[in-house]
Scaffold this active site. Structure first.
Site, PDB file in Angstrom:
ATOM      1  N   LEU A 119       0.857  -1.086   0.047  1.00 34.25           N
ATOM      2  CA  LEU A 119       0.057  -0.055   0.127  1.00 34.25           C
ATOM      3  C   LEU A 119       0.935   1.256  -0.056  1.00 34.25           C
ATOM      4  O   LEU A 119       0.519   2.327  -0.733  1.00 34.25           O
ATOM      5  CB  LEU A 119      -1.030   0.016   1.130  1.00 34.25           C
ATOM      6  CG  LEU A 119      -2.099  -0.998   1.154  1.00 34.25           C
ATOM      7  CD1 LEU A 119      -2.727  -1.029   2.348  1.00 34.25           C
ATOM      8  CD2 LEU A 119      -2.991  -0.856   0.234  1.00 34.25           C
ATOM      9  N   HIS A 120       1.957   1.198   0.764  1.00 30.12           N
ATOM     10  CA  HIS A 120       2.920   2.199   0.722  1.00 30.12           C
ATOM     11  C   HIS A 120       3.487   2.644  -0.678  1.00 30.12           C
ATOM     12  O   HIS A 120       3.584   3.556  -1.010  1.00 30.12           O
ATOM     13  CB  HIS A 120       4.221   2.143   1.765  1.00 30.12           C
ATOM     14  CG  HIS A 120       5.275   2.991   1.709  1.00 30.12           C
ATOM     15  ND1 HIS A 120       4.787   4.296   2.269  1.00 30.12           N
ATOM     16  CD2 HIS A 120       6.585   2.796   1.502  1.00 30.12           C
ATOM     17  CE1 HIS A 120       6.061   4.952   2.071  1.00 30.12           C
ATOM     18  NE2 HIS A 120       7.083   4.167   1.952  1.00 30.12           N
ATOM     19  N   ILE A 121       3.846   1.532  -1.211  1.00 30.98           N
ATOM     20  CA  ILE A 121       4.250   1.639  -2.667  1.00 30.98           C
ATOM     21  C   ILE A 121       3.203   2.351  -3.556  1.00 30.98           C
ATOM     22  O   ILE A 121       3.661   3.259  -4.635  1.00 30.98           O
ATOM     23  CB  ILE A 121       4.860   0.262  -3.121  1.00 30.98           C
ATOM     24  CG1 ILE A 121       6.154  -0.079  -2.368  1.00 30.98           C
ATOM     25  CG2 ILE A 121       5.356   0.495  -4.686  1.00 30.98           C
ATOM     26  CD1 ILE A 121       6.656  -1.456  -2.707  1.00 30.98           C
TER      27      ILE A 121
END
Length: 207
Positions: free
Chosen positions: A168-170
């Site tokens: 999700l961060h990426i």
């Protein structure tokens, strides 16, 4: 795209290098850990020389990962203190996702509320993964079998959640155009800073 002289410096060379070391170690730890977690992922062990070598290498990758995160924690902990504006930002994340932009979101500092939560979640996960990993490392440590079994469950559960969080961060970094540029070249445009991190933009331009 490389920035121009009018851009703002967001991350220096040390910070970017530290970030990419952590990122590479995380990917290696995730791949080797997944290969040991379930037979479906066993072919991933071939990336590390087979099952035996994967079992040997995985704990050392984990140690390197945790050790490389320490300077990141020391450097960024001050920037990631949660404040009321961060919680307001988080409450309106769904609204932002529906609109497709963050122009009407509460002004943020160098990192927004979600980035701060990910930072502190990563700190907690690294601690849990380190302690449970050491408990499972039978080649060097001897703990009661019950404790080892409990550690295995916690290690696998945290690892799965951690991987999803990083994905999700990426995705978020790709979704917000210009963010990747900050970790590749260290700079962001003034327009990007003003839109996504208005408080930080004011701090930087006042200097």
């Amino acid at each position: 795209m490389i920035g121009n002289s009018n851009d703002l410096t967001r991350h220096n060379a040390f910070e970017r290098t530290n970030h990419w070391i952590v990122a590479v170690c995380f990917v290696l730890a995730a791949l080797s850990g997944m290969s040991l977690f379930h037979p479906f992922f066993w072919p991933l062990s071939l990336l590390f020389g087979g099952g035996v070598w994967t079992r040997i290498i995985h704990p050392f990758i984990g140690l390197l990962l945790v050790a490389s995160f320490v300077p990141m924690f020391v450097r960024f902990r001050g920037f990631n203190r949660m404040k009321p504006a961060d919680w307001d930002w988080i409450k309106r994340v769904w609204e932002m996702a529906q609109r497709g932009d963050d122009r009407n979101m509460p002004p943020q500092e160098k990192y927004n509320g979600a980035q701060k939560l990910i930072f502190w979640a990563a700190c907690a996960f690294f601690l849990l993964m380190a302690f449970t990993g050491l408990a499972m490392w039978r080649a060097y440590f001897t703990f009661p079998v019950t404790l080892v079994r409990f550690a295995v469950v916690i290690h696998a559960a945290i690892g799965a959640v951690f991987i999803v969080m990083i994905i999700l961060h990426i995705y978020a970094a790709i979704w917000v155009r210009g963010t990747i540029n900050a970790m590749l070249y260290g700079t962001v445009s003034r327009a990007w800073a003003k839109q996504h991190h208005k408080i930080w933009y004011r701090q930087m331009t006042e200097r």
